[in-house]
Enzyme design. Structure first.
Site, PDB file in Angstrom:
ATOM      1  N   GLU A  59      63.539  34.149  64.046  1.00 39.10           N
ATOM      2  CA  GLU A  59      63.567  34.658  62.668  1.00 39.10           C
ATOM      3  C   GLU A  59      62.898  36.013  62.501  1.00 39.10           C
ATOM      4  O   GLU A  59      63.345  36.834  61.696  1.00 39.10           O
ATOM      5  CB  GLU A  59      62.944  33.637  61.711  1.00 39.10           C
ATOM      6  N   HIS A  73      62.637  21.061  54.729  1.00 42.57           N
ATOM      7  CA  HIS A  73      63.907  21.573  54.186  1.00 42.57           C
ATOM      8  C   HIS A  73      63.890  21.513  52.666  1.00 42.57           C
ATOM      9  O   HIS A  73      64.918  21.265  52.035  1.00 42.57           O
ATOM     10  CB  HIS A  73      65.099  20.766  54.717  1.00 42.57           C
TER      11      HIS A  73
END
Ligand SMILES: Cc1ncc(C[n+]2csc(CCOP(=O)(O)OP(=O)(O)O)c2C)c(N)n1
Lengths: 334, 342
Positions: A67, A136
């Site tokens: 990322e 999440h």
């Protein structure tokens, strides 16, 4: 549900994102999309499905799982004239790229005295209510809105998604674009055809009212509207403002509304401590304390690290239209 | 038996550089050292709060700069790249503006000294955050490849310690996957502030890591500007011609403390530094040019005088310039005017 006219169509939020990205790729070959699984699979929500077939893998780049460099490479692309749209698969995975967003993208214009800029978008799905468990479900806006040089957009309605995503892509500065994943398929609405922009930094009154101002964003705008409609049937009048942009923030509209209704309730999914509500409350207290008829109130997540996977944990963490209606009733009657 | 001038000259010719280019490299090295010293002097005089030194990196940087195509290539440097920056076209005056943090500095006096940014010179803006600029360089290389701008490449530099950062690894990996036109140039000066190479990594030969990513790697003597030039030129040419990325490692040494805020005697001895100083690239290259007859003793003296004059002029001119004002604080936050909440 609204009926589509010839110059608009009914889309859900995920379709609005997809349509907007598609148009951007069509209109400007400086636009590239990079992220994990955005190519062959078309991202885990199928937002970029078939894009690679049409635009090629040079423009729809499946990246390694890294990322920091997804965002960092986008910064370099932007500095050298491309218009990258970087995707972080879930907001929960944005932390490795924190430095690239906060330390690099947001500071590039400033540190080079305007010579280099970062016209780029970082898109990421965030938020709970989808049984996404600890990793999440996160809301990340408060971790980033402290940062001048970065813009943060959190649309809730399909038409806003398109107008604001277009604005983000056109924007000469880095924009963090947060998409609430529970709204992706749940929320449908009419979306005008063609290119249009909604200015970043302008909130929107989604429902007018006279006895209380509610400021919210993301999924909770929809729940707040549900609650406000409930109150209306009980004879109370609540104004609901959808912030849409967390930074810059529309202080004018908030103050205008609060001065009219004389009461403020801020509702958000993110933790209460140090959240967006804290900033709005402080701003209103500084600017309009003597216009208020009640203490400012914040309805937000409890001070725990995340919402759990088990249903009771998720439910206890999140608010609900019923909890919101209770808070609104208390405030109106205060 | 020592080489004759003709033999030395012959050995110089294999690098394919003209006498003018050889002199330019030498002059860049002299200028770098002079400007470097000036920064430290100004700090000791209390005129500037901070300076960074690059002594020991002159050969590496002047050699690399000679392999950089001005007006074409892109440089993503780090804070120790004074010589590279002047070697690709920044002026001593620009360097001094940065040291003095004046308004006319490229970044308006906002960053530490040596953090240049110059579109004109193809030098990308960068921060003090180690390795953060490496993905930017990769993104720029991607932009070149995407636009099919053949014949252009990116040169990105960093110290040995920086290769421990995740972004370095992520960037090497991505560049190799996409065969990007980029050269990763490590200026291995053996130290990262007080941390020696042996505490930084288990693999002491940085260039060998290239294999793990799928790109060529090469090590060279960073005290030799011509060895540097050869390696960087080869790698840049390969990048420019679609041959993909390379990892280069120039081995040099840092003669000064990390910065004016560092006392290097807390972690290494004077003897240790002096031992490396015996190999100082400046006298070494000067002697090579003299021995081969590329340059005369008079020319060397003239160069040294000239470089000092240039440094003095740049210092005086920059010092006389105004600081940024408090109003400048609010500029360039976003495009256009920034209206903060307060
Ligand atoms: C992310 C980050 N961590 C730590 C530092 C502090 N720091 C500045 S320079 C430096 C050493 C860097 O060593 P190296 O990469 O070998 O380069 P050199 O300075 O030796 O040329 C450190 C630790 C920093 N600037 N950025």
């Amino acid at each position: 549900m609204a009926v589509a006219t010839s110059s608009s169509k009914v889309l859900n939020n995920v379709e609005a994102v997809r349509d907007t990205l598609y148009e951007a790729l069509k209109n400007d070959d400086r636009v590239v999309i990079l992220g994990e699984d955005v190519g062959a699979r078309g991202n885990v929500f199928l937002i970029t499905k078939d894009f690679a077939k049409e635009f090629g893998t040079e423009r729809i780049i499946d990246t390694p799982i890294a990322e920091a460099s997804i965002v960092g490479i986008a910064v370099g692309m932007a500095m050298e004239g491309l218009r990258p749209i970087a995707e972080i698969q879930f907001a929960d995975f944005i932390y490795p790229s924190f430095n690239q967003i906060v330390g690099e993208a947001a500071k590039t214009r400033y540190r080079s005295n305007g010579e280099y800029t970062c016209p780029m978008v970082i898109r990421t799905p965030y938020g709970g209510g989808v049984r996404g468990a600890l990793s999440h479900s996160v809301s990340v806006e408060a971790l980033f809105y402290h940062v001048p040089g970065l813009k943060i957009v959190v649309p809730s309605f399909p038409a806003d998604v398109k107008g604001l995503l277009n604005a983000a892509i056109d924007d000469p500065d880095p924009v963090l674009f947060l998409e609430h994943k529970k709204t992706y398929r749940l929320i449908k609405g009419e979306v005008p055809d063609g290119h249009y922009v909604i200015p970043i930094g302008k909130a929107d009154v989604k429902k007018e009212g006279s006895q209380l101002t509610v400021v919210s964003y993301g999924l909770y705008v929809h729940w707040a509207l549900e609650a406000a409609n409930q109150l209306e049937s009980e004879g109370m009048s609540v104004e609901v403002i959808d912030l849409r942009s967390v930074r810059p923030m529309d202080r004018t509209l908030i103050l205008q509304s609060v001065r009219k209704t004389r009461k403020l309730l801020v509702i958000h999914e993110d933790n209460k401590f140090g959240g967006i509500g804290a900033e709005i409350s402080a701003m209103v207290a500084e600017e309009a304390l003597f216009d208020l008829d009640a203490p400012i109130r914040r309805l937000a997540a409890p001070d725990v690290p995340a919402m759990g996977y088990a249903m009771p944990l998720e439910e206890a963490y999140m608010s609900s239209p019923a909890k919101m209606a209770d808070a609104m009733r208390d405030m109106v009657k205060f | 038996m020592a080489n004759t001038p003709t033999q030395t000259r012959k050995s110089l010719e294999r690098h394919g550089l003209s006498d003018e280019q050889l002199k330019t490299i030498f002059r860049t090295m002299l200028l770098q050292r002079q400007l470097d010293n000036r920064g430290f002097q100004l700090n000791r005089q209390g005129k500037v709060p901070f300076a960074l030194g690059s002594e020991g990196h002159e050969a590496l940087q002047a050699g690399a700069a000679m392999a950089f195509a001005r007006g074409k290539d892109i440089l993503a440097p780090y804070y120790r790249d004074l010589g590279l920056s002047i070697g690709i076209g920044l002026t001593p005056y620009e360097i001094m503006l940065s040291i003095f943090a004046r308004a006319a500095d490229h970044n308006g006096g906002r960053q530490f000294p040596n953090h240049y940014s110059s579109k004109r010179a193809g030098l990308m803006s960068f921060s003090s955050i180690l390795a953060a600029h490496i993905p930017h360089a990769v993104g720029a290389a991607y932009a070149l490849q995407y636009r099919k701008e053949n014949g252009r490449a990116v040169l990105v530099t960093f110290g040995d310690g920086t290769t421990s950062e995740g972004e370095w690894h992520e960037s090497m990996n991505f560049a190799a996957v996409h065969k990007l036109p980029i050269v990763f140039l490590c200026e291995n000066n053996q130290w990262a502030i007080s941390t020696p190479l042996s505490l930084q990594m288990g693999q002491p030969d940085i260039y060998k890591r290239a294999e793990g990513y799928g790109m060529p790697g090469e090590q060279f003597d960073g005290f030799d500007p011509l060895a540097t030039y050869d390696a960087v030129k080869r790698a840049m040419d390969r990048a420019r011609n679609g041959g993909g990325p390379t990892l280069l490692e120039g081995v040099c040494y840092r003669f000064l403390a990390h910065s004016t805020d560092d006392n290097d005697l807390t972690y290494r001895t004077r003897e240790d530094v002096d031992e490396h100083r015996k190999d100082d690239p400046l006298p070494r290259f000067e002697n090579l040019l003299l021995d081969s007859g590329v340059i005369t003793a008079d020319e060397v003296a003239a160069f040294k005088k000239d470089v000092l004059r240039e440094t003095n002029e740049a210092t005086d001119k920059a010092e006389a310039m105004p600081f940024p004002t408090a109003d400048d604080l609010y500029k360039h936050v976003y495009e256009g005017a920034w209206e903060p909440w307060q």
